[in-house]
Write an enzyme that holds these catalytic residues in place. Structure first.
Site, PDB file in Angstrom:
ATOM      1  NE  ARG A 235     -13.160  18.731  15.123  1.00 34.83           N
ATOM      2  CZ  ARG A 235     -12.046  19.016  14.482  1.00 34.83           C
ATOM      3  NH1 ARG A 235     -12.015  19.004  13.164  1.00 34.83           N
ATOM      4  NH2 ARG A 235     -10.942  19.339  15.144  1.00 34.83           N
TER       5      ARG A 235
ATOM      6  CG  ASP B  31     -13.424  -9.799  12.249  1.00 32.34           C
ATOM      7  OD1 ASP B  31     -12.341  -9.920  11.661  1.00 32.34           O
ATOM      8  OD2 ASP B  31     -13.565 -10.055  13.454  1.00 32.34           O
TER       9      ASP B  31
ATOM     10  NE  ARG C   8       8.127 -24.615 -13.045  1.00 30.47           N
ATOM     11  CZ  ARG C   8       7.164 -25.369 -13.553  1.00 30.47           C
ATOM     12  NH1 ARG C   8       5.957 -25.358 -13.025  1.00 30.47           N
ATOM     13  NH2 ARG C   8       7.413 -26.153 -14.575  1.00 30.47           N
TER      14      ARG C   8
END
Lengths: 304, 304, 304, 304
Positions: free
Chosen positions: C10, C112, C199
């Protein structure tokens, strides 16, 4: 915001600070609504929208009496320094507290991205992605039906959300308060597109540039097109924050804790050129953050 | 819809049918806008929102002349049977074509879920999830600020989207055309909740039960609460379809092809009790699909 | 990538360029697989993942014969300038074409983020958000069950995705090739956390720092914890691009067209400090893009 | 699960019940870990993944001693009836408690959908949509590159997630434990597709039908294709629940409270044909829930 709170608490603790949270903003500072914030209290909040400390407007804080009360509470609670997360209004309040003797640092947290001194504010990327997601969905149906769609997005004084989301969403026209585009011109463009075979169009309107329904009505009257309107409203303020917002909030929250730990005050932390920066409140408060003309031109150029 | 088109094409081909697509609905049938649909043409479309065949309204098709033109085109193109995907209006058109000699089968595709003879229509689950996602985001900010939020959702004649999304989203009040709830009562409830300590509320309004902005204005006037309004609009019509919608569309599209392949006509396929069923158009067209009172009561009971 | 293609087409057309697309990368340049790209061809692609031009590896292009064939095709098709969207390998190929006489500009497109000369590459933000979304979901179940979770993410030579997504996701440990962290230390940390009452834990592993299953097995053996592994794989390469990626791709694509239009070549466009920049290929190819130590420390500090 | 907890609490309170929550499942019942659950405690949880009560395995509860301890705790806490949300194992435990005198009702909550007596279990729709979302993303890149992708999904003993997500995602082959498909046949199909011009394929593997990496390796060796593997793991267990899961959980939770309130026990609530049903535990526990052959055939037929 939660990611910023987490960063202040965890980085602060590493620096030897004890951190408590004041709920409901300055109103809570006046009334003394506070909660302890330990490492565990800010576990599993990084991905939550909103803020665990909640917010509120406080008219009382705008008065000298309110400010004195806030100072008194701060002293009573042993608060030696304050991190204020918010926008221009919050920073004005922060400045007042500094003048009264409470060291304070600002973290720019507003979806509107209208704070000078930082390339971007916390919450902006999330809000923009929410708008773009809505545009995507409307685009699906726009290509199925042949219609013109108007989307009103947030931004009373600033077109940041509209311009960035409109560019990313491929909107045909974007109306922002900074560069007003007459509805006639929007209509001309829509008609030219239609003449070229374009059967559907998306118009993004920032609140500050007009109401979505009004703009839609005008387009309908001037073009005769079938127009549908979406007003996203507070959908834009919530949702799990994007990665980028969390990284930013983590960086800024950690730096804010550092500034207080080294005994400084009166600054807003920001990101510029990918690097965390510190700005004097005076260089930030009330200062404009103009939308680059380049972005506006790119959005227009790609939306042919 | 695309998943249904894919299923008609692929299952149809297995049954020995050659499939072409008519674009822009009945308007395209009149004008002869058609595209071949091979196995490859419907590859990689199952996850796209909208429909590759696009839709359109056709006033001309409502006239005997338009219908005659459509039949002429169908004969010219060698169309021996038609699958119509749509709602009540589409099925009325389909019935007209059957009377004129073109075997036709209906597939219920509308986000409104207001078609009798099937537990659910294609598109409904996707629309409901979009609304619930918006409610989630508003809830994030609702718990941060203390406010009342009004969300207007689609449903001009039916409150299905509103009731199911409102129940799933945990809305405090849900206004649907089928069981009108006076705004006074909504306000009473909001005030009772506020008195009990509830600081934010979500009100879901189906289009057919009132405009979101009007309802919001009334609540503001009667309660004095801070009210914000979202009008989701066509966001609800797009987006990648949910798994459930794709499975449903696959099942119904395949069965529609089967019905035509075995030389039958005049039926709508639907899902009832998890099983694909076939219903005479006469048992479906113009028939109501009431919202179970149980759902309304559950939504009210859980929103205390 | 599609947003970049759209911008080249464009913006290029505005500058008077005629644009065609080469499919399947350098392989397609050799074989002459090309498609015209008009304004309309790039409509409604800005929100699609992947690339409409598809990609492919080409061993033949690595040979002088292959390169000569590519040049011959380019001449035959009247290609006067080329925009190459890709990573380091693509830019090496681009440089070869420049030496053979074909003006070429590079646009950094790789999830990446391992290209020097630009703060960020197209695709990175989308990939990071996909990983963070997965971490969010695992976190939900992690807090319900008490377990250790390992997530392997992409990054054979670079830990960018791992460090940013790990920081944003609140991962307890992040293993990246650039700053190898011995598994023993990861285990020590997990045990210390467990002793403090933590935990559940999330460990993010970049491919280049080890296999998720191997790391998981080692943690299980050294700590006795219940460990579950997720290998996200190519889920990271797809999905609708984020707003930020689309804006970036639009900016870079437009600038690439500009460079060719003004008759220049041999440059990669990038973003630095929020501004579009142009870099000589020689300053980019083969150059490292180190992860700021500050980010690593922040991730560690906040994951206590 | 949270939506079910919310429904038990809120509907239960309407029926005059006082509700407390037992954390960490049967282990918490033994140790007495409980929390009060008022209307407010279950506010703003309907949209959260996981469960606010957390879960845990309990080996001790499998022993008569453990069960006796659980009963003793229940008596001590004044628990007069129990709602157990879970799968087959949980219901076996529930039955033991009934035998020992504690009225108990079961709510089927497992992503695996492998519970007889209900058309669908809570969590299944959410898990399937997560898998389909991953398939969508892989499909984007699959169409850009030309490759074969293997996705391992949950389902150790049941292929429900694999078959429904595979059908909805348009997977070319689906491997489930119930209808084992030899890898040779999968490869034959892939090769036939390739010969017809199909350049990329998606293979969904339920855990119980093989490891994703092993299946991928075999395909690579037999076809020479470039194969990439994704192991979604616990990503499937989290995430904001879909609308459908929340409505289901609300319906089942409310009914479970009703059953206890009317003094009954020994039943699982389920949904059949869109209606809430009550089933004797004996008709549910250990009973198979076969995948309809029709679904398998549809998936195969549409994936040509």
């Amino acid at each position: 915001m939660n990611a910023a709170i987490r960063a202040v608490v965890r980085w602060g603790q590493q620096l030897g600070l004890e951190v408590i949270g004041v709920r409901h903003g300055f109103a809570g500072l006046i009334s003394g609504e506070h909660v302890p914030l330990t490492l565990r209290d800010v576990g599993d909040i990084i991905h939550r929208g909103g803020t665990i400390l909640q917010t509120a407007r406080s008219d009382r804080f705008l008065t000298p009496e309110g400010q004195a009360e806030a100072m008194a509470t701060a002293r009573r609670l042993g608060i030696e320094g304050l991190v204020v997360i918010g926008g221009d209004g919050s920073f004005r309040g922060a400045k007042r507290l500094i003048e009264l003797g409470l060291p304070t640092v600002g973290v720019p947290g507003t979806i509107d991205n209208d704070i000078a001194g930082t390339d971007v504010t916390i919450g902006f990327d999330t809000a923009v992605n929410t708008v773009v997601d809505a545009i995507n969905k409307i685009r699906d149906t726009a290509t199925s039906h042949d219609r013109t769609f108007v989307i009103e997005v947030m931004g009373r004084h600033s077109g940041w959300i509209a311009i960035v989301a409109g560019l990313a969403g491929g909107a045909e026209s974007i109306l922002i308060p900074e560069h007003p585009l007459p509805v006639e011109e929007v209509c001309e463009r829509l008609k030219r597109g239609f003449a070229r075979g374009k059967r559907h169009s998306l118009v993004v309107v920032a609140e500050g540039a007009g109401s979505g329904f009004e703009v839609g009505e005008q387009i309908k009257q001037r073009t005769g097109f079938d127009v549908r309107v979406t007003v996203l409203g507070h959908v834009q303020r919530g949702g799990a924050p994007t990665a980028s917002d969390r990284v930013l909030a983590s960086q800024l929250g950690a730096r804010a804790a550092e500034i207080l730990a080294r005994g400084e005050s009166g600054k807003m932390v920001g990101i510029e050129h990918g690097t965390v920066v510190e700005r004097d409140f005076d260089d930030v408060i009330g200062k404009p953050k103009p939308i680059p003309l380049e972005l506006v031109r790119l959005a227009e150029g790609l939306a042919v």
